[in-house]
Design a protein around this motif. Sequence first.
Motif, PDB file in Angstrom:
ATOM      1  N   GLU A   2       0.869   4.033  -2.963  1.00  0.00           N
ATOM      2  CA  GLU A   2       0.587   5.440  -2.663  1.00  0.00           C
ATOM      3  C   GLU A   2       1.733   6.324  -3.141  1.00  0.00           C
ATOM      4  N   GLU A   3       2.965   5.880  -2.930  1.00  0.00           N
ATOM      5  CA  GLU A   3       4.113   6.650  -3.387  1.00  0.00           C
ATOM      6  C   GLU A   3       4.122   6.746  -4.914  1.00  0.00           C
ATOM      7  N   GLU A   4       3.835   5.656  -5.606  1.00  0.00           N
ATOM      8  CA  GLU A   4       3.777   5.679  -7.069  1.00  0.00           C
ATOM      9  C   GLU A   4       2.667   6.595  -7.558  1.00  0.00           C
ATOM     10  N   SER A   5       1.551   6.594  -6.847  1.00  0.00           N
ATOM     11  CA  SER A   5       0.424   7.449  -7.207  1.00  0.00           C
ATOM     12  C   SER A   5       0.785   8.929  -7.030  1.00  0.00           C
ATOM     13  N   ARG A   6       1.492   9.260  -5.944  1.00  0.00           N
ATOM     14  CA  ARG A   6       1.924  10.638  -5.713  1.00  0.00           C
ATOM     15  C   ARG A   6       2.880  11.108  -6.822  1.00  0.00           C
ATOM     16  N   ARG A   7       3.815  10.223  -7.200  1.00  0.00           N
ATOM     17  CA  ARG A   7       4.770  10.578  -8.251  1.00  0.00           C
ATOM     18  C   ARG A   7       4.089  10.765  -9.601  1.00  0.00           C
ATOM     19  N   ALA A   8       3.094   9.920  -9.876  1.00  0.00           N
ATOM     20  CA  ALA A   8       2.403   9.987 -11.170  1.00  0.00           C
ATOM     21  C   ALA A   8       1.429  11.168 -11.240  1.00  0.00           C
ATOM     22  N   GLN A  60       0.836  -1.205   0.000  1.00  0.00           N
ATOM     23  CA  GLN A  60       0.000   0.000   0.000  1.00  0.00           C
ATOM     24  C   GLN A  60       0.871   1.256   0.000  1.00  0.00           C
ATOM     25  N   ARG A  61       1.927   1.274   0.790  1.00  0.00           N
ATOM     26  CA  ARG A  61       2.839   2.427   0.820  1.00  0.00           C
ATOM     27  C   ARG A  61       3.497   2.633  -0.549  1.00  0.00           C
TER      28      ARG A  61
END
Length: 140
Positions: A133-139, A129-130
């Motif tokens: 979420e990190e990939e989503s923030r970067r994208a 999940q972390r």
Amino acid sequence: MTTVEWLSRARSLDSEITALLTAQRRAFERVLNVTGRLREIVVKGGLRQDPMERYLELEETINERINELLEVKQEILAAIRNIDRQEYRVLLIDRYVNGYTWEKVAQHMHYSTKHVLSEMHPAALDAAQRVLEEESRRAG
């Protein structure tokens, strides 16, 4: 979509492909049972189509789903690769990419099924999940 749902996409596609392959095998057996040469049959709308053509269309559908499965597995593996702890990566790959039962995951990892389910799986999901979420923030 929850982390489990996101990870489970490969297992779901794999099950669908297995069902399609069973349907394909049965369809092929039926095509082979057609007596004489393959005759054209009338389908809805008055179009004429050879049974082998329909069989090949089914094969094309299966190949499309297999390609989709490979893409989903690559996406899942790319996310799992970013998890720091090796045990969590193994657990997630065994379960969600390889489709192993919990018993087989535990056996492969040399842990009890209870430990894998109650301790390791929740922690591995948190790690996944972390990463997501990190990939989503970067994208975004």
